[in-house]
Each structure stands twice: as C-alpha cells, then as structure tokens.
Design a protein around this motif. Structure first.
Motif, PDB file in Angstrom:
ATOM      1  N   THR A  66      48.289   9.094  40.029  1.00 27.76           N
ATOM      2  CA  THR A  66      48.450  10.408  38.827  1.00 27.76           C
ATOM      3  C   THR A  66      49.428  11.040  38.685  1.00 27.76           C
ATOM      4  N   ALA A  67      48.745  11.586  36.838  1.00 30.61           N
ATOM      5  CA  ALA A  67      50.626  12.590  36.081  1.00 30.61           C
ATOM      6  C   ALA A  67      50.767  13.589  36.576  1.00 30.61           C
ATOM      7  N   SER A  68      49.393  14.605  37.946  1.00 28.52           N
ATOM      8  CA  SER A  68      49.638  15.787  37.633  1.00 28.52           C
ATOM      9  C   SER A  68      50.741  16.087  38.971  1.00 28.52           C
ATOM     10  N   GLY A  69      50.837  14.974  39.368  1.00 27.34           N
ATOM     11  CA  GLY A  69      52.020  15.561  40.664  1.00 27.34           C
ATOM     12  C   GLY A  69      53.319  14.632  40.403  1.00 27.34           C
ATOM     13  N   GLN A  70      53.256  13.925  39.402  1.00 29.08           N
ATOM     14  CA  GLN A  70      54.922  13.983  38.753  1.00 29.08           C
ATOM     15  C   GLN A  70      56.087  14.442  39.413  1.00 29.08           C
ATOM     16  N   ASN A  71      56.394  15.597  39.011  1.00 32.02           N
ATOM     17  CA  ASN A  71      57.284  16.089  38.919  1.00 32.02           C
ATOM     18  C   ASN A  71      57.194  17.206  40.446  1.00 32.02           C
ATOM     19  N   ALA A  72      55.925  16.845  41.460  1.00 31.06           N
ATOM     20  CA  ALA A  72      56.058  17.613  42.262  1.00 31.06           C
ATOM     21  C   ALA A  72      56.702  17.126  43.763  1.00 31.06           C
ATOM     22  N   ASP A  73      57.318  18.571  44.110  1.00 33.73           N
ATOM     23  CA  ASP A  73      57.829  17.915  45.978  1.00 33.73           C
ATOM     24  C   ASP A  73      57.191  17.104  46.988  1.00 33.73           C
ATOM     25  N   VAL A  74      57.767  16.454  47.467  1.00 30.89           N
ATOM     26  CA  VAL A  74      56.668  15.755  48.582  1.00 30.89           C
ATOM     27  C   VAL A  74      57.880  15.798  50.172  1.00 30.89           C
ATOM     28  N   ARG A  75      56.855  16.635  50.499  1.00 30.49           N
ATOM     29  CA  ARG A  75      57.227  17.066  51.601  1.00 30.49           C
ATOM     30  C   ARG A  75      56.305  16.519  53.136  1.00 30.49           C
ATOM     31  N   ALA A  76      56.847  15.778  53.973  1.00 29.83           N
ATOM     32  CA  ALA A  76      56.082  15.809  55.325  1.00 29.83           C
ATOM     33  C   ALA A  76      56.770  15.977  56.656  1.00 29.83           C
ATOM     34  N   SER A 129      65.902  18.819  34.931  1.00 28.64           N
ATOM     35  CA  SER A 129      64.355  19.183  35.817  1.00 28.64           C
ATOM     36  C   SER A 129      63.650  17.516  35.858  1.00 28.64           C
ATOM     37  N   GLY A 130      62.382  17.453  35.880  1.00 28.83           N
ATOM     38  CA  GLY A 130      61.196  15.939  35.984  1.00 28.83           C
ATOM     39  C   GLY A 130      62.414  15.474  37.477  1.00 28.83           C
ATOM     40  N   ARG A 131      62.928  16.358  38.024  1.00 29.89           N
ATOM     41  CA  ARG A 131      63.723  15.475  39.408  1.00 29.89           C
ATOM     42  C   ARG A 131      62.558  15.783  41.177  1.00 29.89           C
ATOM     43  N   ARG A 132      61.847  14.887  41.379  1.00 35.67           N
ATOM     44  CA  ARG A 132      61.874  14.956  42.907  1.00 35.67           C
ATOM     45  C   ARG A 132      62.577  14.936  43.757  1.00 35.67           C
ATOM     46  N   ARG A 133      61.815  15.989  44.914  1.00 40.56           N
ATOM     47  CA  ARG A 133      62.695  16.049  46.076  1.00 40.56           C
ATOM     48  C   ARG A 133      61.782  15.375  47.682  1.00 40.56           C
ATOM     49  N   VAL A 134      62.140  14.325  48.097  1.00 41.65           N
ATOM     50  CA  VAL A 134      61.417  14.132  49.211  1.00 41.65           C
ATOM     51  C   VAL A 134      61.715  14.037  50.541  1.00 41.65           C
ATOM     52  N   ARG A 164      61.199  15.070  61.316  1.00 45.22           N
ATOM     53  CA  ARG A 164      61.260  14.729  62.181  1.00 45.22           C
ATOM     54  C   ARG A 164      60.093  13.611  62.968  1.00 45.22           C
ATOM     55  N   GLY A 165      60.754  12.213  62.629  1.00 42.63           N
ATOM     56  CA  GLY A 165      59.509  11.310  62.836  1.00 42.63           C
ATOM     57  C   GLY A 165      57.968  11.637  61.995  1.00 42.63           C
ATOM     58  N   GLY A 166      58.600  11.836  60.830  1.00 43.92           N
ATOM     59  CA  GLY A 166      57.855  12.064  59.309  1.00 43.92           C
ATOM     60  C   GLY A 166      58.124  10.803  58.671  1.00 43.92           C
ATOM     61  N   ILE A 167      57.165  10.463  57.865  1.00 42.90           N
ATOM     62  CA  ILE A 167      57.200   9.458  56.365  1.00 42.90           C
ATOM     63  C   ILE A 167      56.581  10.089  55.176  1.00 42.90           C
ATOM     64  N   ALA A 168      57.607  10.257  54.234  1.00 38.92           N
ATOM     65  CA  ALA A 168      57.703  10.601  53.002  1.00 38.92           C
ATOM     66  C   ALA A 168      58.031   9.857  51.828  1.00 38.92           C
ATOM     67  N   ALA A 169      57.038   9.166  50.700  1.00 41.53           N
ATOM     68  CA  ALA A 169      57.758   8.618  49.893  1.00 41.53           C
ATOM     69  C   ALA A 169      57.680   9.396  48.758  1.00 41.53           C
ATOM     70  N   GLY A 170      57.722   9.050  47.797  1.00 40.69           N
ATOM     71  CA  GLY A 170      57.930   9.718  46.311  1.00 40.69           C
ATOM     72  C   GLY A 170      57.408   9.647  45.731  1.00 40.69           C
ATOM     73  N   GLY A 171      56.774   7.893  45.549  1.00 43.59           N
ATOM     74  CA  GLY A 171      55.772   7.566  45.016  1.00 43.59           C
ATOM     75  C   GLY A 171      54.301   6.652  45.763  1.00 43.59           C
ATOM     76  N   ASN A 172      53.782   5.455  45.574  1.00 43.31           N
ATOM     77  CA  ASN A 172      52.763   5.415  46.146  1.00 43.31           C
ATOM     78  C   ASN A 172      53.193   4.042  47.614  1.00 43.31           C
ATOM     79  N   ALA A 226      53.713  12.082  53.922  1.00 41.38           N
ATOM     80  CA  ALA A 226      53.196  12.011  52.986  1.00 41.38           C
ATOM     81  C   ALA A 226      53.868  11.594  51.915  1.00 41.38           C
ATOM     82  N   ALA A 227      53.322  11.559  50.851  1.00 36.68           N
ATOM     83  CA  ALA A 227      53.297  10.833  49.077  1.00 36.68           C
ATOM     84  C   ALA A 227      53.129  11.119  48.267  1.00 36.68           C
ATOM     85  N   GLY A 228      54.228  10.746  47.514  1.00 44.35           N
ATOM     86  CA  GLY A 228      53.787  11.687  45.459  1.00 44.35           C
ATOM     87  C   GLY A 228      52.738  10.318  44.823  1.00 44.35           C
ATOM     88  N   GLY A 229      52.164   9.816  45.902  1.00 41.80           N
ATOM     89  CA  GLY A 229      51.152   8.728  44.802  1.00 41.80           C
ATOM     90  C   GLY A 229      50.594   8.675  46.018  1.00 41.80           C
TER      91      GLY A 229
END
Length: 144
Positions: free
Chosen positions: A111-121, A71-76, A80-88, A127-130
């Motif tokens: 922001t705390a609202s997306g702390q555990n949200a998945d990030v997908r580009a 629990s609390g793990r984020r999937r990033v 193809r050709g996309g950029i995704a970051a779990g933070g800023n 896409a960024a989690g921060g």
C-alpha cells in the motif's frame, strides 16, 4: 519517540522557564494589575517570536521535510531476535522446524500509505513495511 539527552535537557529548561515566567506574571497581577497587563503582552510577543524561530529551526533540520536531504528514505530496525523488512515478507519459514508447503499466493503491491514509514520490530518481534503472506512463523509451524 525517544528523546535524546540534549533534547531532554532542553525540554526541562523550557518547562522551568515557563513555570518561573508564569509565577512572575501571577505575582505581578497581584501587586500591580496595570503593569501585569503590559508585562503579559510583551511576554506573549516574545514567546510567540521564540516559537516561530524554533519552528523554522525544526523545519530546516528535519531530514524528512528538507528537500534533497534524504526525503523518502525509510529506516528499518529490528531488536534482538526481531525481524524487520522494508517491503513485503512472503514465503518464509521462520523458527525451528517450520516450513512453507504449497504454491505461493500471488504477491500484491504494498500500500502507498506506508511507503516512507519507519519499520521497527521490537525484541523477538516481526515487522514489515509491506504485505506479510505465505509464511510459516514460529516453532513447528507449517503453511499449507
């Protein structure tokens, strides 16, 4: 949300069974209304119990709600050709001949609202989690 092959078969099976049971109850109502009343009551009880068991199974096997199972793990993920970051994402030059020029903006906490949200580009997406600040994104882009 993508449904796997086994889940898709399960959903189709439930839909077929629900359709058959509904048709059977309608036929029973036409043939013998008293019997249809009792049959519908028993069917409702069985379906309610099955839904309860299915809800328990889902809670036990869901890794985001089960204690101690990640629990609390984020999937990033990035296509193809996309950029995704779990933070800023800050101070990056992304693309041909792009450059970041000037002093950086002070970073703000995510922001705390997306702390555990998945990030997908998606394909060629970003896409960024921060926060996304001070970036030059795209061909010939420049941040001053």
């Amino acid at each position: 949300m993508t449904i796997s092959g086994a889940a898709r078969v399960g959903v189709c099976a439930v839909a077929v069974v629900a359709g058959v049971v509904s048709a059977g109850l309608i036929v029973a109502l036409v043939v013998n209304p008293d019997m249809a009343d009792r049959t519908a009551s028993v069917t409702g009880a069985v379906v309610g119990l099955a839904a309860f068991v299915l809800a328990l199974i889902t809670l036990v096997h869901n890794p985001t709600t089960s204690p101690g199972t990640g629990s609390g793990r984020r999937r990033v993920r990035a296509g193809r050709g996309g950029i995704a970051a779990g933070g800023n994402i800050a101070g990056n030059a992304i693309g041909n001949r792009s450059k970041v020029v000037g002093s950086p903006t002070p970073a703000r906490p995510a922001t705390a609202s997306g702390q555990n949200a998945d990030v997908r580009a998606a394909r060629d997406g970003l896409a960024a989690g921060g926060n996304v600040t001070d970036n030059a994104i795209g061909d010939d882009s420049e941040r001053r």
